[in-house]
Enzyme design. Structure first.
Site, PDB file in Angstrom:
ATOM      1  N   ARG A 151      -2.677 131.826 -77.054  1.00 56.58           N
ATOM      2  CA  ARG A 151      -3.257 133.075 -76.571  1.00 56.58           C
ATOM      3  C   ARG A 151      -2.198 133.775 -75.735  1.00 56.58           C
ATOM      4  O   ARG A 151      -1.663 133.175 -74.797  1.00 56.58           O
ATOM      5  CB  ARG A 151      -4.494 132.800 -75.706  1.00 56.58           C
ATOM      6  CG  ARG A 151      -5.634 132.083 -76.409  1.00 56.58           C
ATOM      7  CD  ARG A 151      -6.650 131.589 -75.379  1.00 56.58           C
ATOM      8  NE  ARG A 151      -6.036 130.612 -74.465  1.00 56.58           N
ATOM      9  CZ  ARG A 151      -6.548 130.273 -73.281  1.00 56.58           C
ATOM     10  NH1 ARG A 151      -7.665 130.856 -72.856  1.00 56.58           N
ATOM     11  NH2 ARG A 151      -5.951 129.383 -72.520  1.00 56.58           N
ATOM     12  N   LYS A 208      -5.878 128.068 -88.950  1.00 56.34           N
ATOM     13  CA  LYS A 208      -5.551 129.221 -88.098  1.00 56.34           C
ATOM     14  C   LYS A 208      -6.209 130.490 -88.638  1.00 56.34           C
ATOM     15  O   LYS A 208      -6.752 131.293 -87.873  1.00 56.34           O
ATOM     16  CB  LYS A 208      -4.025 129.401 -88.038  1.00 56.34           C
ATOM     17  CG  LYS A 208      -3.554 130.587 -87.187  1.00 56.34           C
ATOM     18  CD  LYS A 208      -3.969 130.429 -85.731  1.00 56.34           C
ATOM     19  CE  LYS A 208      -3.572 131.640 -84.880  1.00 56.34           C
ATOM     20  NZ  LYS A 208      -2.140 131.817 -84.760  1.00 56.34           N
ATOM     21  N   CYS A 264      -1.706 139.384 -84.101  1.00 57.59           N
ATOM     22  CA  CYS A 264      -2.292 138.256 -84.831  1.00 57.59           C
ATOM     23  C   CYS A 264      -3.597 138.601 -85.541  1.00 57.59           C
ATOM     24  O   CYS A 264      -3.646 138.637 -86.767  1.00 57.59           O
ATOM     25  CB  CYS A 264      -2.501 137.069 -83.890  1.00 57.59           C
ATOM     26  SG  CYS A 264      -0.969 136.319 -83.325  1.00 57.59           S
TER      27      CYS A 264
END
EC number: 1.1.1.22
Length: 437
Positions: A151, A208, A264
């Site tokens: 993060r 992911k 992301c």
């Protein structure tokens, strides 16, 4: 253990420093000489809390070095590939040029028994393809996919104390020799109780993508509820609190606002959809199109609300945007909702000033036409309307009574629903939140 880290961007620089902190001898490699020069001087080329201090600390031990010379991987037992996988121009799929280039440059330096460990977020099937390529050059070397779960703003902690470790190996066998080697690499976190899961290559790659897609879905769900709350006169913040008490749902990522951004979530869910289509499983992920659509719609909604707040017209209205980064504790402006909104407001005639504690330099490269001001007091001076779009702590702690003296108009739009609405209204401000009455 001697380790090499290929790619020293956000992921690679953090990973290299943290591996050295765990006691390994690490060499970080990148083709960008300026990046290598900065890292060698213990300066991260981006803002991440605690990273500069960590770089200085571990470089002082002699366990960490950076170079552009791939031959310096010699002697390393484990080689981490940490390069970026941006979205292809004009397409949803991931661009794997950097991954392929890293692998091709590394192959001549691989020795028998070495481990190549992919950490980059890639479409499912990439690991199998790279494993075949590796076996042609060095049959006794192994390829593992070890996804990262960082993060931004918490990357150092997330690497040193991850909430889980996933190893993707051939056939998903616990007896695979790569498992023992990676267990040694991560012996510190494992000793502290970090859970570890061994899977096959495709599952590790999907972890992911699936995790990011779930988080994006949760954010877009509560933003869709915000739209319903606005129509019904309900309060989305109280709604989120109520449903978040259900332990099957949880309160995290149920904060309505201007939507997600960054390097992301947006590109990863699009790449996931693209790859599912290539595999013939596109119907399984059609809901992600609506997740993406809801997310982008939030930006338009903020522009509409700002226009309403300004009396129906943005022309000549002085708007100060608090926040340029896509999230606090970061200088990352990739796909930043805040900057996108600021640009749309300016295109519709507003006079926009953007301020941010860390991200203005990067913001100016993305949107050079906007006006930027690093000093908060100067940025808000004379503003007709304030927009809080990135929830930096200093913006959350603003005193509405003190701010009143420096602005021209008492109007504020809380794009993150983090301010005390009653307090701001008591100070005479016209307050608007998202999905709040």
């Amino acid at each position: 253990m001697r380790i090499s880290v290929i790619g020293c961007g956000y992921l690679g620089a953090v990973h290299a420093a943290c591996m050295a902190k765990l006691g390994h001898e690490v060499v970080g490699i990148d083709v960008d000489e300026r990046k290598i020069s900065a890292l060698s001087a213990a300066r991260a080329p981006f803002f991440e809390p605690g990273l500069d201090e960590l770089l200085s600390d571990v470089q002082g031990t002699g366990r960490l070095s950076f170079t552009t010379d791939m031959s310096k991987t010699a002697g390393s037992i484990v080689h981490f590939i940490c390069v970026g996988t941006p979205q292809k121009k004009g397409e949803n799929g991931a661009d794997l040029r950097h991954v392929d280039a890293a692998m091709e440059a590394l192959l001549p330096h691989i020795r028998p028994g070495d481990l190549v460990v992919g950490k980059s977020t890639v479409p499912v099937g990439t690991a199998s393809r790279l494993a075949d390529l590796l076996s042609e050059y060095q049959p006794s070397a192994h390829l593992v996919w070890n996804p990262e779960f960082l993060r931004e703003g918490h990357a150092v902690k997330d690497t040193l104390s991850p909430d889980r470790l996933v190893y993707g190996v051939e056939e998903g066998s616990e007896d695979h020799p790569a498992v023992t080697i990676l267990d040694e690499v991560y012996s510190g976190p494992l000793a502290d109780g970090t859970p570890r899961l061994v899977t096959d290559h495709p599952t590790a790659e999907l972890v992911k993508a699936a995790a990011n897609s779930f988080l994006a879905t949760k954010i877009s769900f509560i933003n869709a509820m915000a739209e319903v709350c606005e129509a019904a006169g309900a309060d989305v913040t109280s709604l989120a609190d109520a449903i978040g008490m259900d332990d099957r749902i949880g309160r995290k990522f149920l904060n309505a606002g201007i939507g997600f951004g960054g390097g992301c979530l947006p590109k990863d869910i699009r790449a996931f959809m693209a790859r599912a289509g290539e595999l013939g499983a596109d119907q399984a992920l059609t809901f992600l199109r609506e997740v993406d659509s809801i997310n982008m719609r939030r930006r338009t909604r903020v522009v509409e609300l700002t226009r309403e707040l300004c009396g129906g017209s943005l022309l000549g209205h002085r708007v100060t945007v608090l926040g340029a980064a896509f999230k606090p504790e970061s200088d990352d402006v990739r796909d930043s909702p805040a900057l996108s909104i600021a640009a749309q407001l300016q295109l519709q005639g507003a006079v926009v000033t953007v301020t941010d504690p860390k991200a203005l330099e990067n913001a100016a490269k993305r949107f050079p036409e906007l006006q930027y001001e690093s000093d908060l007091d100067t940025a808000i001076a004379g503003a007709d309307t304030l927009l809080l779009l990135t929830e930096w702590q200093q913006y959350k702690e603003l005193d509405p009574f003190e701010v009143s003296s420096g602005v021209a108009g008492l109007r504020i739009l809380d794009g993150r629903n983090v301010l005390d609405a009653a307090k701001w209204r008591a100070a005479g401000w016209q307050y608007r939140g998202l999905g709040r009455p």
